[in-house]
Design a protein around this motif. Structure first.
Motif, PDB file in Angstrom:
ATOM      1  N   MET A   1       0.855  -1.161   0.000  1.00  0.00           N
ATOM      2  CA  MET A   1       0.000   0.000   0.000  1.00  0.00           C
ATOM      3  C   MET A   1       0.901   1.223   0.000  1.00  0.00           C
ATOM      4  O   MET A   1       1.717   1.392   0.890  1.00  0.00           O
ATOM      5  CB  MET A   1      -0.924  -0.110   1.216  1.00  0.00           C
ATOM      6  N   THR A   2       0.749   2.010  -0.974  1.00  0.00           N
ATOM      7  CA  THR A   2       1.555   3.234  -1.062  1.00  0.00           C
ATOM      8  C   THR A   2       0.636   4.424  -1.288  1.00  0.00           C
ATOM      9  O   THR A   2      -0.438   4.318  -1.858  1.00  0.00           O
ATOM     10  CB  THR A   2       2.572   3.165  -2.224  1.00  0.00           C
ATOM     11  N   SER A   3       1.078   5.534  -0.815  1.00  0.00           N
ATOM     12  CA  SER A   3       0.328   6.765  -1.034  1.00  0.00           C
ATOM     13  C   SER A   3       0.697   7.317  -2.404  1.00  0.00           C
ATOM     14  O   SER A   3       1.639   6.843  -3.032  1.00  0.00           O
ATOM     15  CB  SER A   3       0.667   7.766   0.070  1.00  0.00           C
ATOM     16  N   PRO A   4      -0.034   8.330  -2.860  1.00  0.00           N
ATOM     17  CA  PRO A   4       0.301   8.916  -4.160  1.00  0.00           C
ATOM     18  C   PRO A   4       1.751   9.405  -4.219  1.00  0.00           C
ATOM     19  O   PRO A   4       2.365   9.417  -5.269  1.00  0.00           O
ATOM     20  CB  PRO A   4      -0.672  10.083  -4.306  1.00  0.00           C
ATOM     21  N   THR A   5       2.288   9.743  -3.048  1.00  0.00           N
ATOM     22  CA  THR A   5       3.685  10.206  -3.030  1.00  0.00           C
ATOM     23  C   THR A   5       4.651   9.033  -2.880  1.00  0.00           C
ATOM     24  O   THR A   5       5.853   9.225  -2.941  1.00  0.00           O
ATOM     25  CB  THR A   5       3.917  11.205  -1.883  1.00  0.00           C
ATOM     26  N   GLY A   6       4.110   7.836  -2.608  1.00  0.00           N
ATOM     27  CA  GLY A   6       4.966   6.661  -2.488  1.00  0.00           C
ATOM     28  C   GLY A   6       5.546   6.472  -1.100  1.00  0.00           C
ATOM     29  O   GLY A   6       6.453   5.680  -0.917  1.00  0.00           O
ATOM     30  N   ASP A   7       5.042   7.184  -0.088  1.00  0.00           N
ATOM     31  CA  ASP A   7       5.587   7.094   1.263  1.00  0.00           C
ATOM     32  C   ASP A   7       4.871   5.976   2.050  1.00  0.00           C
ATOM     33  O   ASP A   7       3.795   6.191   2.614  1.00  0.00           O
ATOM     34  CB  ASP A   7       5.438   8.441   1.968  1.00  0.00           C
ATOM     35  N   VAL A   8       5.453   4.793   2.074  1.00  0.00           N
ATOM     36  CA  VAL A   8       4.865   3.629   2.733  1.00  0.00           C
ATOM     37  C   VAL A   8       4.780   3.864   4.238  1.00  0.00           C
ATOM     38  O   VAL A   8       3.790   3.503   4.883  1.00  0.00           O
ATOM     39  CB  VAL A   8       5.688   2.356   2.416  1.00  0.00           C
ATOM     40  N   LEU A   9       5.783   4.467   4.825  1.00  0.00           N
ATOM     41  CA  LEU A   9       5.806   4.704   6.259  1.00  0.00           C
ATOM     42  C   LEU A   9       4.650   5.612   6.690  1.00  0.00           C
ATOM     43  O   LEU A   9       3.981   5.353   7.691  1.00  0.00           O
ATOM     44  CB  LEU A   9       7.148   5.312   6.675  1.00  0.00           C
ATOM     45  N   THR A  10       4.381   6.635   5.947  1.00  0.00           N
ATOM     46  CA  THR A  10       3.277   7.549   6.268  1.00  0.00           C
ATOM     47  C   THR A  10       1.950   6.813   6.188  1.00  0.00           C
ATOM     48  O   THR A  10       1.086   6.974   7.062  1.00  0.00           O
ATOM     49  CB  THR A  10       3.273   8.748   5.304  1.00  0.00           C
ATOM     50  N   GLU A  11       1.763   5.995   5.177  1.00  0.00           N
ATOM     51  CA  GLU A  11       0.525   5.222   5.039  1.00  0.00           C
ATOM     52  C   GLU A  11       0.365   4.223   6.181  1.00  0.00           C
ATOM     53  O   GLU A  11      -0.728   4.043   6.707  1.00  0.00           O
ATOM     54  CB  GLU A  11       0.509   4.472   3.698  1.00  0.00           C
ATOM     55  N   THR A  12       1.459   3.589   6.574  1.00  0.00           N
ATOM     56  CA  THR A  12       1.413   2.608   7.656  1.00  0.00           C
ATOM     57  C   THR A  12       1.047   3.290   8.963  1.00  0.00           C
ATOM     58  O   THR A  12       0.225   2.785   9.730  1.00  0.00           O
ATOM     59  CB  THR A  12       2.761   1.885   7.788  1.00  0.00           C
ATOM     60  N   ARG A  13       1.646   4.438   9.222  1.00  0.00           N
ATOM     61  CA  ARG A  13       1.324   5.190  10.440  1.00  0.00           C
ATOM     62  C   ARG A  13      -0.142   5.615  10.442  1.00  0.00           C
ATOM     63  O   ARG A  13      -0.806   5.559  11.468  1.00  0.00           O
ATOM     64  CB  ARG A  13       2.220   6.415  10.561  1.00  0.00           C
ATOM     65  N   ALA A  14      -0.643   6.058   9.325  1.00  0.00           N
ATOM     66  CA  ALA A  14      -2.042   6.481   9.228  1.00  0.00           C
ATOM     67  C   ALA A  14      -2.980   5.299   9.482  1.00  0.00           C
ATOM     68  O   ALA A  14      -3.981   5.428  10.201  1.00  0.00           O
ATOM     69  CB  ALA A  14      -2.311   7.098   7.864  1.00  0.00           C
ATOM     70  N   ALA A  15      -2.656   4.134   8.913  1.00  0.00           N
ATOM     71  CA  ALA A  15      -3.485   2.944   9.112  1.00  0.00           C
ATOM     72  C   ALA A  15      -3.451   2.505  10.577  1.00  0.00           C
ATOM     73  O   ALA A  15      -4.491   2.159  11.153  1.00  0.00           O
ATOM     74  CB  ALA A  15      -3.011   1.807   8.207  1.00  0.00           C
ATOM     75  N   ALA A  16      -2.279   2.541  11.194  1.00  0.00           N
ATOM     76  CA  ALA A  16      -2.151   2.176  12.607  1.00  0.00           C
ATOM     77  C   ALA A  16      -2.932   3.146  13.477  1.00  0.00           C
ATOM     78  O   ALA A  16      -3.593   2.746  14.444  1.00  0.00           O
ATOM     79  CB  ALA A  16      -0.688   2.147  13.017  1.00  0.00           C
ATOM     80  N   SER A  17      -2.890   4.423  13.143  1.00  0.00           N
ATOM     81  CA  SER A  17      -3.623   5.430  13.904  1.00  0.00           C
ATOM     82  C   SER A  17      -5.131   5.198  13.812  1.00  0.00           C
ATOM     83  O   SER A  17      -5.844   5.303  14.815  1.00  0.00           O
ATOM     84  CB  SER A  17      -3.264   6.828  13.399  1.00  0.00           C
ATOM     85  N   ARG A  18      -5.618   4.864  12.624  1.00  0.00           N
ATOM     86  CA  ARG A  18      -7.043   4.568  12.463  1.00  0.00           C
ATOM     87  C   ARG A  18      -7.446   3.339  13.276  1.00  0.00           C
ATOM     88  O   ARG A  18      -8.481   3.320  13.937  1.00  0.00           O
ATOM     89  CB  ARG A  18      -7.387   4.364  10.988  1.00  0.00           C
ATOM     90  N   LEU A  19      -6.607   2.317  13.244  1.00  0.00           N
ATOM     91  CA  LEU A  19      -6.885   1.083  13.982  1.00  0.00           C
ATOM     92  C   LEU A  19      -6.903   1.339  15.483  1.00  0.00           C
ATOM     93  O   LEU A  19      -7.795   0.875  16.196  1.00  0.00           O
ATOM     94  CB  LEU A  19      -5.847   0.011  13.627  1.00  0.00           C
ATOM     95  N   LEU A  20      -5.932   2.090  15.982  1.00  0.00           N
ATOM     96  CA  LEU A  20      -5.892   2.408  17.410  1.00  0.00           C
ATOM     97  C   LEU A  20      -7.086   3.265  17.809  1.00  0.00           C
ATOM     98  O   LEU A  20      -7.628   3.117  18.909  1.00  0.00           O
ATOM     99  CB  LEU A  20      -4.586   3.112  17.764  1.00  0.00           C
ATOM    100  N   GLY A  21      -7.506   4.163  16.939  1.00  0.00           N
ATOM    101  CA  GLY A  21      -8.676   4.983  17.222  1.00  0.00           C
ATOM    102  C   GLY A  21      -9.924   4.136  17.378  1.00  0.00           C
ATOM    103  O   GLY A  21     -10.729   4.352  18.286  1.00  0.00           O
ATOM    104  N   ARG A  22     -10.082   3.155  16.498  1.00  0.00           N
ATOM    105  CA  ARG A  22     -11.232   2.246  16.599  1.00  0.00           C
ATOM    106  C   ARG A  22     -11.156   1.409  17.872  1.00  0.00           C
ATOM    107  O   ARG A  22     -12.158   1.223  18.564  1.00  0.00           O
ATOM    108  CB  ARG A  22     -11.296   1.328  15.385  1.00  0.00           C
ATOM    109  N   ALA A  23      -9.966   0.902  18.167  1.00  0.00           N
ATOM    110  CA  ALA A  23      -9.797   0.094  19.382  1.00  0.00           C
ATOM    111  C   ALA A  23     -10.084   0.934  20.623  1.00  0.00           C
ATOM    112  O   ALA A  23     -10.728   0.465  21.571  1.00  0.00           O
ATOM    113  CB  ALA A  23      -8.385  -0.481  19.447  1.00  0.00           C
TER     114      ALA A  23
END
Length: 160
Positions: free
Chosen positions: A1-23
């Protein structure tokens, strides 16, 4: 999963943040589920103790046994001779071992069809009802107020 800019780390952090928010949002339900699981495990353990007692009562043998070294809080090991003259040392230990010390001679009741099912003579699963009830009640004394507090906090702030 990559963002339009190709920053995998930023996308991973965003996904983790969403998951933690739901939890975090569902934390009261998670704590409640842990309390229910704790209660279920305690009831299943007590049910298992009653099942072992039924098996022992169905084919009961009584004999003298010696409490062995190597016993600990979770398991008390005993050695006894069964009705067939075989030396038995059940790996799972003896049921209801409270107050036993290594070297002590006691009487045990065992299932003659399966000598690994053994309990201290005169003790049954009924003796375990009060301790199990105490553990369950103590757990709910912690879980219930925590769930109420977390739900109120979620209602006030929209999140926990």
């Amino acid at each position: 999963m990559t963002s339009p800019t190709g920053d995998v780390l930023t996308e991973t952090r965003a996904a983790a943040s969403r998951l933690l928010g739901r939890a975090r949002y569902f934390l009261p339900e998670i704590v409640l589920a842990v309390g229910l699981a704790w209660t279920l495990v305690a009831l299943v353990a007590l049910g298992g103790a009653f099942a072992v007692d039924v098996a022992i009562d169905g084919h009961r043998g009584t004999t003298a046994a010696t409490v062995l070294d190597g016993s600990d809080y979770w398991r008390t090991v005993v050695r006894f001779v069964d009705d067939q003259g075989r030396l038995q040392t059940p790996a799972s230990g003896v049921s209801y071992p409270v107050g036993l010390t290594p070297g002590e001679n006691i009487y045990v009741e065992y299932d003659t069809a399966d000598p690994t099912n053994v309990r201290v003579a005169g003790r049954t699963a009924v003796d375990g009802i009060l301790p199990v009830a105490g553990l369950v009640a103590g757990g709910w004394l912690l879980v219930a107020p925590l769930v109420v507090w977390l739900r109120r906090r979620r209602a006030r702030h929209g999140t926990v």
